[in-house]
Scaffold this motif. Structure first.
Motif, mmCIF file in Angstrom:
data_model
loop_
_atom_site.group_PDB
_atom_site.id
_atom_site.type_symbol
_atom_site.label_atom_id
_atom_site.label_comp_id
_atom_site.label_asym_id
_atom_site.label_seq_id
_atom_site.Cartn_x
_atom_site.Cartn_y
_atom_site.Cartn_z
ATOM 1 N N MET A 1 6.113 15.234 0.748
ATOM 2 C CA MET A 1 5.300 14.202 0.472
ATOM 3 C C MET A 1 5.327 12.852 1.501
ATOM 4 O O MET A 1 4.534 12.479 1.907
ATOM 5 C CB MET A 1 5.644 13.767 -1.052
ATOM 6 C CG MET A 1 5.019 12.416 -1.687
ATOM 7 S SD MET A 1 3.153 12.759 -1.874
ATOM 8 C CE MET A 1 2.521 11.342 -2.466
ATOM 9 N N LEU A 2 6.623 12.953 1.861
ATOM 10 C CA LEU A 2 6.821 11.708 2.895
ATOM 11 C C LEU A 2 6.266 12.435 4.466
ATOM 12 O O LEU A 2 5.558 11.474 4.836
ATOM 13 C CB LEU A 2 8.165 11.490 3.267
ATOM 14 C CG LEU A 2 8.693 10.811 4.417
ATOM 15 C CD1 LEU A 2 8.277 9.257 3.926
ATOM 16 C CD2 LEU A 2 10.074 10.616 4.609
ATOM 17 N N ARG A 3 6.056 13.589 4.730
ATOM 18 C CA ARG A 3 5.175 14.146 5.659
ATOM 19 C C ARG A 3 4.000 13.626 5.790
ATOM 20 O O ARG A 3 3.418 13.137 6.838
ATOM 21 C CB ARG A 3 5.578 15.620 6.001
ATOM 22 C CG ARG A 3 5.108 15.918 7.132
ATOM 23 C CD ARG A 3 5.163 17.701 7.352
ATOM 24 N NE ARG A 3 6.523 17.820 7.724
ATOM 25 C CZ ARG A 3 7.301 18.901 7.831
ATOM 26 N NH1 ARG A 3 6.382 20.021 7.793
ATOM 27 N NH2 ARG A 3 8.451 19.323 8.348
ATOM 28 N N ALA A 4 3.415 13.977 4.731
ATOM 29 C CA ALA A 4 1.851 13.660 4.435
ATOM 30 C C ALA A 4 1.507 12.107 4.719
ATOM 31 O O ALA A 4 0.689 11.569 5.350
ATOM 32 C CB ALA A 4 1.346 14.025 3.182
ATOM 33 N N ALA A 10 -0.206 7.777 10.847
ATOM 34 C CA ALA A 10 -0.315 8.159 12.385
ATOM 35 C C ALA A 10 -1.945 8.185 12.400
ATOM 36 O O ALA A 10 -2.304 7.683 13.453
ATOM 37 C CB ALA A 10 0.304 9.576 12.623
ATOM 38 N N LEU A 11 -2.557 8.726 11.836
ATOM 39 C CA LEU A 11 -4.137 8.918 11.839
ATOM 40 C C LEU A 11 -4.737 7.640 11.851
ATOM 41 O O LEU A 11 -5.614 7.354 12.720
ATOM 42 C CB LEU A 11 -4.787 10.044 10.798
ATOM 43 C CG LEU A 11 -4.271 11.439 11.090
ATOM 44 C CD1 LEU A 11 -4.779 12.295 10.058
ATOM 45 C CD2 LEU A 11 -4.807 11.770 12.446
ATOM 46 N N VAL A 12 -4.266 6.584 11.028
ATOM 47 C CA VAL A 12 -4.783 5.369 10.734
ATOM 48 C C VAL A 12 -4.542 4.566 12.112
ATOM 49 O O VAL A 12 -5.500 3.885 12.523
ATOM 50 C CB VAL A 12 -4.279 4.622 9.580
ATOM 51 C CG1 VAL A 12 -4.719 3.208 9.534
ATOM 52 C CG2 VAL A 12 -4.897 5.405 8.383
ATOM 53 N N ILE A 17 -6.423 2.528 17.245
ATOM 54 C CA ILE A 17 -6.443 2.504 18.800
ATOM 55 C C ILE A 17 -7.694 2.700 19.350
ATOM 56 O O ILE A 17 -8.277 2.431 20.471
ATOM 57 C CB ILE A 17 -5.221 3.260 19.308
ATOM 58 C CG1 ILE A 17 -4.008 2.677 18.839
ATOM 59 C CG2 ILE A 17 -5.357 3.453 20.778
ATOM 60 C CD1 ILE A 17 -2.748 3.559 19.207
ATOM 61 N N GLY A 18 -8.396 3.906 18.975
ATOM 62 C CA GLY A 18 -9.688 4.456 19.689
ATOM 63 C C GLY A 18 -10.685 3.440 19.258
ATOM 64 O O GLY A 18 -11.382 3.372 20.362
ATOM 65 N N MET A 19 -10.591 2.613 18.082
ATOM 66 C CA MET A 19 -11.940 1.824 17.926
ATOM 67 C C MET A 19 -11.566 0.631 18.900
ATOM 68 O O MET A 19 -12.448 0.050 19.313
ATOM 69 C CB MET A 19 -11.656 1.521 16.339
ATOM 70 C CG MET A 19 -12.377 2.552 15.506
ATOM 71 S SD MET A 19 -12.204 1.733 13.654
ATOM 72 C CE MET A 19 -13.454 0.547 13.790
#
Length: 82
Positions: A1-4, A10-12, A17-19
């Motif tokens: 659960m913590l990994r998810a 990280a994706l957010v 950063i990309g935006m």
């Protein structure tokens, strides 16, 4: 659960950063320069339609008489007379 949760976080961060790198999102500091709060400025996006001449292929059908395969099954029973 913590990994998810860490993967989603990280994706957010990567999306932000990309935006920022592509100019979709810009950050600026308040005018007084003493506060550390950042306010996002998001670019406007207009979506609409326009009329244009486009070549579109047409599809049609015609009726022709052709020989088609048939399958019959004979189970050996005599037809009943009515």
């Amino acid at each position: 659960m913590l990994r998810a949760i860490l993967i989603i976080l990280a994706l957010v961060i990567l999306v932000l950063i990309g935006m920022t790198a592509t100019g979709w999102l810009t950050w600026f500091q308040s005018p007084n320069g003493q506060t550390t709060t950042l306010q996002p400025k998001v670019n406007d996006l207009d979506v609409g339609t326009t009329t244009a001449n486009v070549q579109v292929p047409t599809v049609g059908t015609t009726t022709k008489q052709v020989d088609v395969p048939t399958v019959t099954v004979d189970n050996g029973a005599q037809p009943s007379a009515q």
